[in-house]
Design a protein around this motif. Structure first.
Motif, PDB file in Angstrom:
ATOM      1  N   LYS A 105       8.306   6.561 -10.333  1.00  0.00           N
ATOM      2  CA  LYS A 105       7.157   5.917  -9.680  1.00  0.00           C
ATOM      3  C   LYS A 105       5.989   5.770 -10.654  1.00  0.00           C
ATOM      4  CE  LYS A 105       8.455   7.366  -5.062  1.00  0.00           C
ATOM      5  NZ  LYS A 105       8.186   8.267  -3.942  1.00  0.00           N
ATOM      6  N   GLU A 106       5.843   6.745 -11.537  1.00  0.00           N
ATOM      7  CA  GLU A 106       4.791   6.684 -12.553  1.00  0.00           C
ATOM      8  C   GLU A 106       5.018   5.476 -13.480  1.00  0.00           C
ATOM      9  OE1 GLU A 106       3.830   9.613 -16.149  1.00  0.00           O
ATOM     10  OE2 GLU A 106       3.899  10.664 -14.208  1.00  0.00           O
ATOM     11  N   ILE A 107       6.265   5.294 -13.915  1.00  0.00           N
ATOM     12  CA  ILE A 107       6.602   4.144 -14.779  1.00  0.00           C
ATOM     13  C   ILE A 107       6.381   2.841 -14.006  1.00  0.00           C
ATOM     14  CG2 ILE A 107       8.477   2.938 -15.983  1.00  0.00           C
ATOM     15  CD1 ILE A 107       9.637   5.763 -16.621  1.00  0.00           C
ATOM     16  N   ALA A 108       6.832   2.817 -12.756  1.00  0.00           N
ATOM     17  CA  ALA A 108       6.649   1.611 -11.924  1.00  0.00           C
ATOM     18  C   ALA A 108       5.165   1.282 -11.815  1.00  0.00           C
ATOM     19  CB  ALA A 108       7.268   1.822 -10.544  1.00  0.00           C
ATOM     20  N   HIS A 109       4.333   2.296 -11.635  1.00  0.00           N
ATOM     21  CA  HIS A 109       2.889   2.075 -11.527  1.00  0.00           C
ATOM     22  C   HIS A 109       2.308   1.587 -12.854  1.00  0.00           C
ATOM     23  CE1 HIS A 109      -1.099   2.319  -9.933  1.00  0.00           C
ATOM     24  NE2 HIS A 109      -1.478   3.102 -10.939  1.00  0.00           N
ATOM     25  N   GLN A 110       2.777   2.169 -13.976  1.00  0.00           N
ATOM     26  CA  GLN A 110       2.309   1.723 -15.302  1.00  0.00           C
ATOM     27  C   GLN A 110       2.655   0.249 -15.521  1.00  0.00           C
ATOM     28  OE1 GLN A 110       4.270   4.524 -17.902  1.00  0.00           O
ATOM     29  NE2 GLN A 110       2.637   6.046 -17.737  1.00  0.00           N
ATOM     30  N   TRP A 111       3.882  -0.128 -15.175  1.00  0.00           N
ATOM     31  CA  TRP A 111       4.294  -1.532 -15.322  1.00  0.00           C
ATOM     32  C   TRP A 111       3.457  -2.434 -14.424  1.00  0.00           C
ATOM     33  CZ3 TRP A 111       9.877  -3.297 -16.439  1.00  0.00           C
ATOM     34  CH2 TRP A 111      10.415  -2.566 -17.503  1.00  0.00           C
ATOM     35  N   THR A 112       3.138  -1.949 -13.224  1.00  0.00           N
ATOM     36  CA  THR A 112       2.301  -2.734 -12.303  1.00  0.00           C
ATOM     37  C   THR A 112       0.948  -3.001 -12.952  1.00  0.00           C
ATOM     38  OG1 THR A 112       3.417  -1.826 -10.363  1.00  0.00           O
ATOM     39  CG2 THR A 112       1.220  -2.753 -10.005  1.00  0.00           C
ATOM     40  N   GLU A 117       0.840  -1.196   0.000  1.00  0.00           N
ATOM     41  CA  GLU A 117       0.000   0.000   0.000  1.00  0.00           C
ATOM     42  C   GLU A 117       0.873   1.244   0.000  1.00  0.00           C
ATOM     43  OE1 GLU A 117      -3.191   0.656   2.862  1.00  0.00           O
ATOM     44  OE2 GLU A 117      -3.656  -1.480   2.696  1.00  0.00           O
ATOM     45  N   GLY A 118       0.447   2.250  -0.755  1.00  0.00           N
ATOM     46  CA  GLY A 118       1.174   3.506  -0.765  1.00  0.00           C
ATOM     47  C   GLY A 118       2.419   3.500  -1.651  1.00  0.00           C
ATOM     48  N   SER A 119       2.691   2.374  -2.303  1.00  0.00           N
ATOM     49  CA  SER A 119       3.840   2.282  -3.210  1.00  0.00           C
ATOM     50  C   SER A 119       3.309   2.295  -4.643  1.00  0.00           C
ATOM     51  CB  SER A 119       4.631   0.990  -2.958  1.00  0.00           C
ATOM     52  OG  SER A 119       3.983  -0.115  -3.568  1.00  0.00           O
ATOM     53  N   PRO A 120       4.183   2.524  -5.630  1.00  0.00           N
ATOM     54  CA  PRO A 120       3.711   2.482  -7.021  1.00  0.00           C
ATOM     55  C   PRO A 120       3.249   1.080  -7.428  1.00  0.00           C
ATOM     56  CG  PRO A 120       6.041   3.147  -6.921  1.00  0.00           C
ATOM     57  CD  PRO A 120       5.581   2.888  -5.523  1.00  0.00           C
ATOM     58  N   TYR A 121       3.507   0.090  -6.575  1.00  0.00           N
ATOM     59  CA  TYR A 121       3.164  -1.308  -6.872  1.00  0.00           C
ATOM     60  C   TYR A 121       1.832  -1.711  -6.243  1.00  0.00           C
ATOM     61  CZ  TYR A 121       8.062  -0.739  -7.829  1.00  0.00           C
ATOM     62  OH  TYR A 121       9.257  -0.241  -8.289  1.00  0.00           O
ATOM     63  N   GLU A 122       1.207  -0.787  -5.516  1.00  0.00           N
ATOM     64  CA  GLU A 122      -0.071  -1.062  -4.855  1.00  0.00           C
ATOM     65  C   GLU A 122      -1.092  -1.545  -5.880  1.00  0.00           C
ATOM     66  OE1 GLU A 122      -3.460   1.181  -2.110  1.00  0.00           O
ATOM     67  OE2 GLU A 122      -1.564   2.199  -2.514  1.00  0.00           O
ATOM     68  N   GLY A 123      -1.818  -2.587  -5.523  1.00  0.00           N
ATOM     69  CA  GLY A 123      -2.825  -3.147  -6.420  1.00  0.00           C
ATOM     70  C   GLY A 123      -2.279  -4.227  -7.328  1.00  0.00           C
ATOM     71  N   GLY A 124      -0.962  -4.341  -7.391  1.00  0.00           N
ATOM     72  CA  GLY A 124      -0.347  -5.363  -8.228  1.00  0.00           C
ATOM     73  C   GLY A 124      -0.180  -6.675  -7.470  1.00  0.00           C
ATOM     74  N   VAL A 125      -0.135  -7.747  -8.217  1.00  0.00           N
ATOM     75  CA  VAL A 125       0.118  -9.075  -7.649  1.00  0.00           C
ATOM     76  C   VAL A 125       1.366  -9.609  -8.340  1.00  0.00           C
ATOM     77  CG1 VAL A 125      -0.782 -11.408  -7.357  1.00  0.00           C
ATOM     78  CG2 VAL A 125      -2.332  -9.448  -7.214  1.00  0.00           C
ATOM     79  N   PHE A 126       2.415  -9.816  -7.562  1.00  0.00           N
ATOM     80  CA  PHE A 126       3.722 -10.182  -8.107  1.00  0.00           C
ATOM     81  C   PHE A 126       4.067 -11.621  -7.768  1.00  0.00           C
ATOM     82  CE2 PHE A 126       3.513  -5.668  -7.648  1.00  0.00           C
ATOM     83  CZ  PHE A 126       4.135  -5.187  -8.781  1.00  0.00           C
ATOM     84  N   ASN A 171      20.211  -0.046 -13.418  1.00  0.00           N
ATOM     85  CA  ASN A 171      20.814   1.290 -13.380  1.00  0.00           C
ATOM     86  C   ASN A 171      19.937   2.363 -14.005  1.00  0.00           C
ATOM     87  OD1 ASN A 171      23.141   0.479 -12.010  1.00  0.00           O
ATOM     88  ND2 ASN A 171      24.041  -0.272 -13.917  1.00  0.00           N
ATOM     89  N   GLU A 172      19.229   2.000 -15.066  1.00  0.00           N
ATOM     90  CA  GLU A 172      18.344   2.964 -15.725  1.00  0.00           C
ATOM     91  C   GLU A 172      17.254   3.433 -14.754  1.00  0.00           C
ATOM     92  OE1 GLU A 172      14.947   2.662 -19.082  1.00  0.00           O
ATOM     93  OE2 GLU A 172      16.788   1.557 -19.543  1.00  0.00           O
ATOM     94  N   ALA A 173      16.627   2.499 -14.074  1.00  0.00           N
ATOM     95  CA  ALA A 173      15.584   2.851 -13.096  1.00  0.00           C
ATOM     96  C   ALA A 173      16.192   3.644 -11.939  1.00  0.00           C
ATOM     97  CB  ALA A 173      14.897   1.590 -12.574  1.00  0.00           C
ATOM     98  N   ALA A 174      17.380   3.260 -11.499  1.00  0.00           N
ATOM     99  CA  ALA A 174      18.032   3.944 -10.379  1.00  0.00           C
ATOM    100  C   ALA A 174      18.334   5.397 -10.729  1.00  0.00           C
ATOM    101  CB  ALA A 174      19.311   3.214  -9.983  1.00  0.00           C
ATOM    102  N   GLU A 175      18.852   5.622 -11.932  1.00  0.00           N
ATOM    103  CA  GLU A 175      19.176   6.997 -12.352  1.00  0.00           C
ATOM    104  C   GLU A 175      17.915   7.846 -12.395  1.00  0.00           C
ATOM    105  OE1 GLU A 175      22.173   8.454 -12.556  1.00  0.00           O
ATOM    106  OE2 GLU A 175      22.789   6.494 -11.802  1.00  0.00           O
ATOM    107  N   LEU A 176      16.838   7.285 -12.956  1.00  0.00           N
ATOM    108  CA  LEU A 176      15.586   8.034 -13.024  1.00  0.00           C
ATOM    109  C   LEU A 176      15.051   8.297 -11.618  1.00  0.00           C
ATOM    110  CD1 LEU A 176      13.502   9.429 -14.768  1.00  0.00           C
ATOM    111  CD2 LEU A 176      12.319   7.240 -15.014  1.00  0.00           C
TER     112      LEU A 176
END
Length: 150
Positions: free
Chosen positions: A138-145, A44-53, A124-129
């Motif tokens: 976080k927006e990209i992380a949420h889109q991927w989720t 909860e509260g992360s860009p991954y909220e609602g995702g099932v991994f 590294n790409e995600a880390a730099e961003l």
């Protein structure tokens, strides 16, 4: 089959079944009780909220003297998880201690999802961003989720 499994692994597996970790489901593989299928709810509260991994967790032969291996099977955009799903987490490497358990590892992975560490990156790409523009990362992380973890 359980004859060659350590009492420690059997006790940990039983405890995970009796007292599950909220948001985490762990099932030992039928053919290999050292291999676990893990379903982890995005925190909860992360860009991954609602995702099932989906993850896999494997206990090496000398567990608990050696750390388990964990890998995301679900595609995830995160500075500490590479495109093969490998997780960069101190307790899975140099900070492992036999006092830790499967439960601790899974809770730590869940915490890492809430609090990425771009200073210790596998992606590294995600880390730099994340360092330059955390909101965009976080927006990209949420889109991927939404795309991969449904």
């Amino acid at each position: 089959m359980s004859g060659h499994l350590s009492k420690r692994i059997m006790k940990e597996t039983e405890r995970l079944a009796k007292d599950p970790v909220p948001g985490i489901s762990v099932t030992a593989h039928d053919e290999n009780a050292r291999y676990f299928n893990v379903i982890l709810a995005g925190p909860e509260g992360s860009p991954y909220e609602g995702g099932v991994f989906r993850l896999e967790l494997f206990l090496p032969a000398d567990y608990p003297m050696q750390a388990p291996r964990a890998r995301f099977l679900t595609k995830i955009y995160h500075p500490n998880i590479d495109r093969l799903g490998r997780v960069c987490l101190d307790i899975l490497k140099d900070r492992w201690s036999p006092a830790l358990q499967i439960r601790t590892v899974l809770l730590s992975i869940q915490a890492l999802m809430s609090e990425p560490n771009p200073e210790d990156a596998l992606n590294n790409e995600a880390a730099e961003l994340w360092k330059k523009d955390a909101a965009r990362a976080k927006e990209i992380a949420h889109q991927w989720t939404l795309e991969y973890a449904r």
